[in-house]
Motif scaffolding. Structure first.
Motif, PDB file in Angstrom:
ATOM      1  N   MET A   1      18.246  -2.954  20.966  1.00 15.48           N
ATOM      2  CA  MET A   1      18.267  -2.726  22.413  1.00 15.48           C
ATOM      3  C   MET A   1      17.595  -1.395  22.733  1.00 15.48           C
ATOM      4  SD  MET A   1      21.523  -3.253  24.885  1.00 15.48           S
ATOM      5  CE  MET A   1      22.178  -4.564  23.865  1.00 15.48           C
ATOM      6  N   ARG A   2      16.881  -1.366  23.845  1.00 15.14           N
ATOM      7  CA  ARG A   2      16.119  -0.156  24.164  1.00 15.14           C
ATOM      8  C   ARG A   2      17.032   0.998  24.598  1.00 15.14           C
ATOM      9  NH1 ARG A   2      11.532   0.692  28.768  1.00 15.14           N
ATOM     10  NH2 ARG A   2      11.263   2.916  28.369  1.00 15.14           N
ATOM     11  N   LYS A   3      16.769   2.181  24.049  1.00 16.24           N
ATOM     12  CA  LYS A   3      17.547   3.365  24.421  1.00 16.24           C
ATOM     13  C   LYS A   3      16.806   4.148  25.491  1.00 16.24           C
ATOM     14  CE  LYS A   3      19.999   3.992  20.100  1.00 16.24           C
ATOM     15  NZ  LYS A   3      21.132   4.832  19.741  1.00 16.24           N
ATOM     16  N   ILE A   4      17.521   4.581  26.491  1.00 16.99           N
ATOM     17  CA  ILE A   4      16.921   5.369  27.569  1.00 16.99           C
ATOM     18  C   ILE A   4      17.645   6.707  27.619  1.00 16.99           C
ATOM     19  CG2 ILE A   4      16.527   5.506  30.084  1.00 16.99           C
ATOM     20  CD1 ILE A   4      14.971   3.207  28.882  1.00 16.99           C
ATOM     21  N   TYR A   5      16.855   7.778  27.679  1.00 15.85           N
ATOM     22  CA  TYR A   5      17.468   9.107  27.727  1.00 15.85           C
ATOM     23  C   TYR A   5      17.446   9.655  29.148  1.00 15.85           C
ATOM     24  CZ  TYR A   5      17.510   8.555  22.753  1.00 15.85           C
ATOM     25  OH  TYR A   5      17.774   8.062  21.509  1.00 15.85           O
ATOM     26  N   LEU A   6      18.565  10.254  29.538  1.00 15.84           N
ATOM     27  CA  LEU A   6      18.723  10.810  30.885  1.00 15.84           C
ATOM     28  C   LEU A   6      18.621  12.332  30.800  1.00 15.84           C
ATOM     29  CD1 LEU A   6      21.868   8.662  31.750  1.00 15.84           C
ATOM     30  CD2 LEU A   6      19.517   8.139  32.410  1.00 15.84           C
ATOM     31  N   PRO A   7      18.141  13.032  31.823  1.00 18.40           N
ATOM     32  CA  PRO A   7      17.725  12.501  33.116  1.00 18.40           C
ATOM     33  C   PRO A   7      16.483  11.604  33.043  1.00 18.40           C
ATOM     34  CG  PRO A   7      17.258  14.869  32.944  1.00 18.40           C
ATOM     35  CD  PRO A   7      18.052  14.498  31.745  1.00 18.40           C
ATOM     36  N   LEU A   8      16.414  10.684  33.992  1.00 21.49           N
ATOM     37  CA  LEU A   8      15.294   9.741  34.062  1.00 21.49           C
ATOM     38  C   LEU A   8      14.039  10.440  34.576  1.00 21.49           C
ATOM     39  CD1 LEU A   8      17.239   6.873  35.824  1.00 21.49           C
ATOM     40  CD2 LEU A   8      16.183   6.652  33.569  1.00 21.49           C
ATOM     41  N   THR A   9      12.899   9.835  34.319  1.00 18.60           N
ATOM     42  CA  THR A   9      11.661  10.296  34.955  1.00 18.60           C
ATOM     43  C   THR A   9      11.037   9.057  35.603  1.00 18.60           C
ATOM     44  OG1 THR A   9      10.354   9.832  32.995  1.00 18.60           O
ATOM     45  CG2 THR A   9      11.236  12.073  33.197  1.00 18.60           C
ATOM     46  N   LYS A  10      10.196   9.291  36.606  1.00 15.66           N
ATOM     47  CA  LYS A  10       9.536   8.156  37.274  1.00 15.66           C
ATOM     48  C   LYS A  10       8.685   7.367  36.280  1.00 15.66           C
ATOM     49  CE  LYS A  10       9.789   9.282  42.040  1.00 15.66           C
ATOM     50  NZ  LYS A  10       9.252   9.086  43.359  1.00 15.66           N
ATOM     51  N   LYS A  11       8.141   8.094  35.300  1.00 10.40           N
ATOM     52  CA  LYS A  11       7.300   7.463  34.291  1.00 10.40           C
ATOM     53  C   LYS A  11       8.111   6.458  33.460  1.00 10.40           C
ATOM     54  CE  LYS A  11       4.072   9.025  30.855  1.00 10.40           C
ATOM     55  NZ  LYS A  11       3.721  10.163  29.993  1.00 10.40           N
ATOM     56  N   VAL A  12       9.312   6.866  33.069  1.00 15.23           N
ATOM     57  CA  VAL A  12      10.189   5.969  32.291  1.00 15.23           C
ATOM     58  C   VAL A  12      10.611   4.779  33.153  1.00 15.23           C
ATOM     59  CG1 VAL A  12      12.474   5.761  31.209  1.00 15.23           C
ATOM     60  CG2 VAL A  12      11.023   7.720  30.676  1.00 15.23           C
ATOM     61  N   ILE A  13      10.942   5.062  34.409  1.00 16.00           N
ATOM     62  CA  ILE A  13      11.401   3.985  35.307  1.00 16.00           C
ATOM     63  C   ILE A  13      10.327   2.902  35.436  1.00 16.00           C
ATOM     64  CG2 ILE A  13      12.070   3.444  37.697  1.00 16.00           C
ATOM     65  CD1 ILE A  13      13.480   6.210  37.758  1.00 16.00           C
ATOM     66  N   LYS A  14       9.065   3.337  35.481  1.00 16.04           N
ATOM     67  CA  LYS A  14       7.954   2.370  35.614  1.00 16.04           C
ATOM     68  C   LYS A  14       7.880   1.393  34.443  1.00 16.04           C
ATOM     69  CE  LYS A  14       4.717   4.494  38.757  1.00 16.04           C
ATOM     70  NZ  LYS A  14       4.062   5.793  38.757  1.00 16.04           N
ATOM     71  N   THR A  15       8.440   1.781  33.299  1.00 13.93           N
ATOM     72  CA  THR A  15       8.368   0.903  32.120  1.00 13.93           C
ATOM     73  C   THR A  15       9.557  -0.060  32.043  1.00 13.93           C
ATOM     74  OG1 THR A  15       9.609   2.407  30.689  1.00 13.93           O
ATOM     75  CG2 THR A  15       7.218   2.757  30.814  1.00 13.93           C
ATOM     76  N   LEU A  16      10.539   0.104  32.958  1.00 13.29           N
ATOM     77  CA  LEU A  16      11.739  -0.752  32.903  1.00 13.29           C
ATOM     78  C   LEU A  16      11.458  -2.109  33.523  1.00 13.29           C
ATOM     79  CD1 LEU A  16      14.464   1.871  33.956  1.00 13.29           C
ATOM     80  CD2 LEU A  16      14.029   1.010  31.651  1.00 13.29           C
ATOM     81  N   ARG A  17      12.036  -3.131  32.933  1.00 10.80           N
ATOM     82  CA  ARG A  17      11.873  -4.490  33.459  1.00 10.80           C
ATOM     83  C   ARG A  17      13.199  -5.002  34.018  1.00 10.80           C
ATOM     84  NH1 ARG A  17      11.772  -7.601  29.680  1.00 10.80           N
ATOM     85  NH2 ARG A  17      11.902  -6.128  27.965  1.00 10.80           N
ATOM     86  N   LEU A  18      13.121  -5.806  35.048  1.00  9.20           N
ATOM     87  CA  LEU A  18      14.308  -6.397  35.660  1.00  9.20           C
ATOM     88  C   LEU A  18      15.075  -7.229  34.621  1.00  9.20           C
ATOM     89  CD1 LEU A  18      15.401  -6.433  38.572  1.00  9.20           C
ATOM     90  CD2 LEU A  18      14.390  -8.698  38.810  1.00  9.20           C
ATOM     91  N   GLY A  19      16.366  -7.026  34.539  1.00  4.55           N
ATOM     92  CA  GLY A  19      17.183  -7.809  33.613  1.00  4.55           C
ATOM     93  C   GLY A  19      17.216  -7.255  32.196  1.00  4.55           C
ATOM     94  N   GLN A  20      16.462  -6.176  31.974  1.00  3.12           N
ATOM     95  CA  GLN A  20      16.407  -5.586  30.631  1.00  3.12           C
ATOM     96  C   GLN A  20      17.753  -4.929  30.286  1.00  3.12           C
ATOM     97  OE1 GLN A  20      13.419  -2.520  30.406  1.00  3.12           O
ATOM     98  NE2 GLN A  20      13.230  -2.693  28.183  1.00  3.12           N
ATOM     99  N   GLU A  21      18.230  -5.168  29.061  1.00  2.00           N
ATOM    100  CA  GLU A  21      19.463  -4.529  28.611  1.00  2.00           C
ATOM    101  C   GLU A  21      19.104  -3.209  27.952  1.00  2.00           C
ATOM    102  OE1 GLU A  21      22.475  -7.564  26.974  1.00  2.00           O
ATOM    103  OE2 GLU A  21      20.545  -8.561  26.823  1.00  2.00           O
TER     104      GLU A  21
END
Lengths: 165, 279
Positions: A1-21
């Motif tokens: 499962m993909r790990k996301i580190y916070l705080p978020l950046t707009k660049k990271v958000i752009k790579t997220l897909r709907l429904g992605q866990e």
């Protein structure tokens, strides 16, 4: 499962897909109804809020009191749609992420997309399990609101699903 | 006459509040496990796994299943041969306050619906009493979170309306709630009586085992039909899709007036919590 580190950046958000866990790690703020009302009213009257929300992720939760020897009480998500009426102004002040449960209003869905932000859902009613994903917790504002105070919380591998992006 | 000391009532209420918040009902847990086996969507299975694990963790580590430890509603059937020593309401409330303080449960009650100041002891609670034959006290404590409580609804149907209109009303309530009510849900329906009676029945309906069905044939048929329709909505656990939107439907009915047909829908989350004891 993909790990996301916070705080978020707009660049990271752009790579997220709907429904992605995803698994979230890093710093989030907690706030729910009463704190949202206060934040929104303060911002509307052009006053300074006690905590910067720029680039932050807000987790909609009101935990149970912390038992001795634990970091936080049970802390599952609360219903996000109740925060819809306060969300637009927070997005205008550069809020980037939200974590909660349930659908958002049409207006807020389009606002989240327009501001390049993201809304995650996590598992409602799994308060005990989610409390194990919290590594640190500290009240940083609105202490008088009790469970509804704003906390700075550090999470590790906190499970979430991309619901609006 | 049998005398019951209010101290025993307070202790029992305390014990039941704690049990309800830490130990998920066995029938609900079994239903979640059965749903997990039948579920075909991998995302839905993942969510159900976490929900089941959460219940086991809560029981083992004595953590509340959900942070919303609810507003306490006590249903007390008092045997008419019982004399209570002390003040009954105070005893119930002492039990609630002690449970919430000792167990680090969340105080979620505000004193005034508009001014919204927290009472800081989770009081008051709501107490329903009824007088029954016998010399015992049957106490049931229900704690319900407001995520799903906010989804509940009532409607006054016409006496000539068909069962299928009622089915649609219930299915619509679940559909509108999406994942806000924390599915998979247990749906309680109260039908008949007056608006208050129908609402109370819809609450009492979810006390029945989720795997059970009504003894009245036509009502059992209604329950089955609603369940099938709700699960074909494909909302799934926490809205991720899949076949498990509801674990069960329980309908309670009562005689009503020639001019009316009140219906109440009580949607109860996957953490449907209550506990009962007879003293």
């Amino acid at each position: 499962m993909r790990k996301i580190y916070l705080p978020l950046t707009k660049k990271v958000i752009k790579t997220l897909r709907l429904g992605q866990e995803v698994l979230l790690s890093g710093s989030v703020l907690t706030a729910r109804d009463a704190a949202h009302k206060r934040l929104a009213e303060t911002l509307k009257s052009n006053k300074k809020i006690p905590v910067s929300i720029k680039g932050e992720t807000i987790y909609y939760t009101g935990p149970t009191p912390t038992m001795p020897g634990r970091i936080i009480g049970s802390c599952g998500p609360t219903t996000s749609s109740r925060m819809d009426q306060f969300t637009h102004i927070l997005l205008r002040h550069a809020l980037l992420g939200m974590i909660g449960k349930g659908e958002r209003s049409k207006e807020i869905v389009s606002a989240i997309k327009r501001f390049g932000a993201v809304y995650f859902i996590t598992i409602g009613g799994a308060g005990a399990y989610l409390s194990e994903k919290v590594k640190n917790s500290k009240i940083i504002a609105y202490r008088d609101l009790g469970t509804e105070a704003i906390r700075r919380v550090i999470v590790e591998d906190f499970p979430a699903i991309v619901a609006v992006v | 006459m049998r005398t019951i000391n209010s101290k025993l009532i307070a202790e029992t209420v305390k014990e039941l509040c704690i049990k309800a918040n830490l130990e998920l009902r066995k029938d609900i847990l079994s239903a979640l496990r059965r749903a997990r086996e039948k579920e075909t969507s991998s995302k839905a299975r993942g969510v159900l796994d976490i929900i089941i694990y959460n219940a086991l963790l809560a029981r083992k580590k004595r953590l509340p299943i959900c942070q919303d430890t609810g507003m306490v509603v006590a249903y007390v059937a008092i045997g008419q041969e019982v004399r209570i020593k002390g003040v009954f309401r105070k005893a119930v409330e002492r039990g609630v306050a002690e449970a919430y303080r000792c167990s680090y449960f969340r105080n979620s009650i505000v004193m005034d619906p508009l001014r919204r100041k927290n009472t800081k002891n989770n009081l008051p609670s709501i107490i329903y009493t009824c007088i029954v034959p016998g010399k015992r006290l049957n106490i049931r404590i229900s704690v319900k979170g407001f995520g799903c409580e906010n989804i509940s609804r009532t409607r006054m149907f016409r006496p000539t309306d068909s069962a299928s209109l009622i089915e649609d009303f219930v299915v619509e309530a679940v559909k509108d709630s999406g994942s806000r009510a924390c599915p998979p849900v247990y749906i309680g329906v109260g039908m008949g009586g007056t608006i208050d009676k129908a609402t109370l029945l819809s609450k009492e309906a979810v006390f029945r085992s989720v795997a059970g069905c009504s003894r009245k044939r036509h009502i059992a048929k209604l329950e089955k039909s609603i369940l099938a329709k709700v699960n074909s909505l494909k909302i799934g656990p926490m809205g991720v899709g899949g076949r498990t939107t509801a674990l069960g439907v329980s309908v309670l009915s009562y005689p009503t007036h020639i001019a009316g047909l009140p219906v109440a829908v009580n949607i109860s989350c996957h953490a449907t919590r209550d506990a009962r004891k007879v003293i």
